[in-house]
Design a protein around this motif. Sequence first.
Motif, PDB file in Angstrom:
ATOM      1  N   PRO A  83      56.961 -31.871 -77.461  1.00 23.94           N
ATOM      2  CA  PRO A  83      58.022 -32.791 -77.057  1.00 23.94           C
ATOM      3  C   PRO A  83      57.473 -34.005 -76.325  1.00 23.94           C
ATOM      4  O   PRO A  83      56.403 -33.938 -75.716  1.00 23.94           O
ATOM      5  CB  PRO A  83      58.893 -31.937 -76.126  1.00 23.94           C
ATOM      6  N   ILE A  84      58.221 -35.096 -76.382  1.00 22.98           N
ATOM      7  CA  ILE A  84      57.810 -36.347 -75.750  1.00 22.98           C
ATOM      8  C   ILE A  84      58.260 -36.345 -74.295  1.00 22.98           C
ATOM      9  O   ILE A  84      59.390 -35.989 -73.983  1.00 22.98           O
ATOM     10  CB  ILE A  84      58.419 -37.549 -76.491  1.00 22.98           C
ATOM     11  N   THR A  85      57.380 -36.776 -73.424  1.00 22.15           N
ATOM     12  CA  THR A  85      57.723 -36.868 -72.006  1.00 22.15           C
ATOM     13  C   THR A  85      58.485 -38.156 -71.739  1.00 22.15           C
ATOM     14  O   THR A  85      58.041 -39.239 -72.115  1.00 22.15           O
ATOM     15  CB  THR A  85      56.459 -36.835 -71.140  1.00 22.15           C
ATOM     16  N   THR A  86      59.638 -38.051 -71.106  1.00 22.34           N
ATOM     17  CA  THR A  86      60.445 -39.203 -70.734  1.00 22.34           C
ATOM     18  C   THR A  86      60.354 -39.436 -69.236  1.00 22.34           C
ATOM     19  O   THR A  86      59.734 -38.652 -68.505  1.00 22.34           O
ATOM     20  CB  THR A  86      61.906 -38.991 -71.144  1.00 22.34           C
ATOM     21  N   LEU A  87      60.989 -40.502 -68.767  1.00 21.46           N
ATOM     22  CA  LEU A  87      61.014 -40.746 -67.327  1.00 21.46           C
ATOM     23  C   LEU A  87      61.783 -39.661 -66.588  1.00 21.46           C
ATOM     24  O   LEU A  87      61.581 -39.462 -65.389  1.00 21.46           O
ATOM     25  CB  LEU A  87      61.654 -42.111 -67.032  1.00 21.46           C
ATOM     26  N   ALA A  88      62.669 -38.956 -67.282  1.00 19.99           N
ATOM     27  CA  ALA A  88      63.424 -37.876 -66.647  1.00 19.99           C
ATOM     28  C   ALA A  88      62.552 -36.658 -66.383  1.00 19.99           C
ATOM     29  O   ALA A  88      62.901 -35.819 -65.554  1.00 19.99           O
ATOM     30  CB  ALA A  88      64.619 -37.487 -67.507  1.00 19.99           C
ATOM     31  N   GLY A  89      61.438 -36.535 -67.095  1.00 17.02           N
ATOM     32  CA  GLY A  89      60.565 -35.383 -66.904  1.00 17.02           C
ATOM     33  C   GLY A  89      60.214 -34.749 -68.240  1.00 17.02           C
ATOM     34  O   GLY A  89      60.364 -35.346 -69.300  1.00 17.02           O
ATOM     35  N   SER A  90      59.742 -33.543 -68.151  1.00 17.44           N
ATOM     36  CA  SER A  90      59.338 -32.809 -69.351  1.00 17.44           C
ATOM     37  C   SER A  90      59.796 -31.366 -69.208  1.00 17.44           C
ATOM     38  O   SER A  90      60.511 -31.014 -68.274  1.00 17.44           O
ATOM     39  CB  SER A  90      57.819 -32.899 -69.534  1.00 17.44           C
TER      40      SER A  90
END
Length: 269
Positions: free
Chosen positions: A156-163
């Motif tokens: 999965p891709i890490t976003t600014l919201a987290g992982s």
Amino acid sequence: MNQQFSLFSFSLVLLFLHCTQTLSQSPTSAPAKAPAAASAPPPAATSSAQASPPVMVPVQVSKGPVNVIKILQKAGGFAVFIRLIKSTQEDIQVFSQLNDSRDGVTIFAPTDGAFSAIIKSGVLNSLSDHQKIELVQFHIIPRILTTANFQTVSNPITTLAGSGSRFALNVITTENMVNVTSGLTNTSVSAIVYTDSQLAIYQVDKVLLPLDIFAPKALAPAPAPPKPKKDDGAESPLVPEDTSSSVSCIPLNSLIIFGAGMVAAVFTL
């Protein structure tokens, strides 16, 4: 007659002498012709000998990152997403990421139509401020992803919201389509809003709902009933000792008749 001929001959001699003198005169001795018009001397500023090199005026080129809000406003159709970015101040976070990092930023921008479902249901307004921040951050990836990168990106891709599993965002590419899924939302990239070496904005037609916010939380298991405590020091209830060799069950009616007979016998005595 002879006199006239003599005068004519003398005139020819004088004419011949005058013509010879005129032809033998040097061209340099001839009087110079006056110029037709006196030309004014060229100005000193335009003289090649006195002209100074051009002065280069420094022009400061803006090195700051592009304005994401202006890009979305110019594209049109992202009013709700713009309002969320401003209210959560995530535009400042994106600006900082673009200004301080070379990794760039990728944004999945939902259209106004994408927000209509969760707005009508009241879900968007029911979110807390922190949840709204996480919702916007879930659409922002802190690195640049071109269309070619989508084919090799690791999920999965890490976003600014987290992982992690609660904020998992996966990108799956097919021949002519890029699908984005969050576990609750499955949509596709429908247009490229903006792209350069540091920023990429892609249009999506559904809001990416992270599991951490919109998935129902698992209920905690009910506590087990307390086990009865054993008290080794407590006395056990007394059980009458059975002196008969066998136990017989006596009906309740027989006991009542037997008791009545005993009472009659006592009164008879």
